[in-house]
Design an enzyme around this catalytic site. Structure first.
Site, mmCIF file in Angstrom:
data_model
loop_
_atom_site.group_PDB
_atom_site.id
_atom_site.type_symbol
_atom_site.label_atom_id
_atom_site.label_comp_id
_atom_site.label_asym_id
_atom_site.label_seq_id
_atom_site.Cartn_x
_atom_site.Cartn_y
_atom_site.Cartn_z
ATOM 1 N NE ARG A 59 -2.310 -1.992 3.193
ATOM 2 C CZ ARG A 59 -2.116 -3.305 3.291
ATOM 3 N NH1 ARG A 59 -2.581 -4.110 2.355
ATOM 4 N NH2 ARG A 59 -1.482 -3.826 4.315
ATOM 5 C CD GLU A 96 2.840 -12.665 16.526
ATOM 6 O OE1 GLU A 96 2.124 -13.512 17.059
ATOM 7 O OE2 GLU A 96 2.400 -11.668 15.949
#
Length: 176
Positions: A59, A96
Site C-alpha cells: 500500500r 513475530e
C-alpha cells in the site's frame, strides 16, 4: 482527522482470528477522501527538501507514488525479498514468527538525497525501521516518515522517533 477515520473499514478476524484489520480501500476509492489523504500526507513535507519518496510494499506504493507526484520528486519502491529485477541491497527484520527482508535496487538512491518513507500503517515499526536503516545504509538521509494509521499501543512510531526521525500519522486506532 476523523473525516478520514470514518472512511477506513475495520475487518475483524482478518487475516487470522483475533486480528482487527484496517482496510484503506474504502478510503482510497472515495475521491475526496483520497485527495484529502494525499494532501495531508504531503502537507508536513512541503517546506522540506525532499528528493525521493520511498514507499513500502504494497500500500505504500499507492500512497508513496501519489505523494511523490504531489511533491514533484522521484519514487523508490521498498520491496519484499526477491521482487526486484536488478542488483539489490537489503535489510532483514524480525517478525513475530521469524524474519523477513526488504530490498531496494543498489542505485535506488544517491548519497545525500533526502528521502521520506511512506506506508499505510505503523504498528511495531519493524518494516519501517528496516526500510529506514536500508535507505540510510545506501547513502540517503531519511528526513521523515509518514503513515496513514498509527497503532500507538504497539510502539512503532515511538521507535522511529527515538532515532531522531520525524513521524507524521493521520489517524490513530487505540488497541491492536
Amino acid at each position: 482527522m476523523n473525516d478520514l477515520k470514518k472512511l477506513i473499514r475495520e475487518v475483524k478476524d482478518y487475516p487470522k482470528p483475533g486480528i482487527l484489520f484496517y482496510d484503506l480501500t474504502t478510503l482510497l476509492k472515495d475521491k475526496q477522501g483520497f485527495h484529502t489523504l494525499i494532501d495531508r500526507l504531503c502537507d508536513h513535507f512541503r517546506d522540506h527538501t525532499v528528493d525521493i519518496v520511498a514507499g513500502i510494499e504494497a500500500r505504500g506504493f499507492i500512497l508513496g507514488g501519489a505523494v511523490a507526484h504531489q511533491l514533484s520528486v522521484g519514487f523508490v519502491p521498498v520491496r519484499k525479498k526477491g521482487k526486484l529485477p536488478w542488483k539489490t541491497m537489503g535489510e532483514d527484520y524480525e517478525l513475530e514468527y521469524g524474519t523477513d527482508r526488504v530490498e531496494i535496487h543498489e542505485d535506488a538512491v544517491r548519497k545525500g538525497e533526502n528521502v521520506i518513507i511512506v506506508d499505510d500503517l505503523i504498528a511495531t515499526g519493524g518494516t519501517a525501521f528496516a526500510a529506514l536503516k536500508l535507505l540510510e545504509r545506501a547513502g540517503s538521509r531519511v528526513v521523515g516518515c509518514c503513515f496513514v494509521i498509527d497503532l500507538p499501543a504497539l510502539g512503532g512510531a515511538d521507535k522511529i522517533r527515538a532515532l531522531g526521525k520525524e513521524v507524521t500519522t493521520l489517524v490513530t486506532f487505540e488497541g491492536h
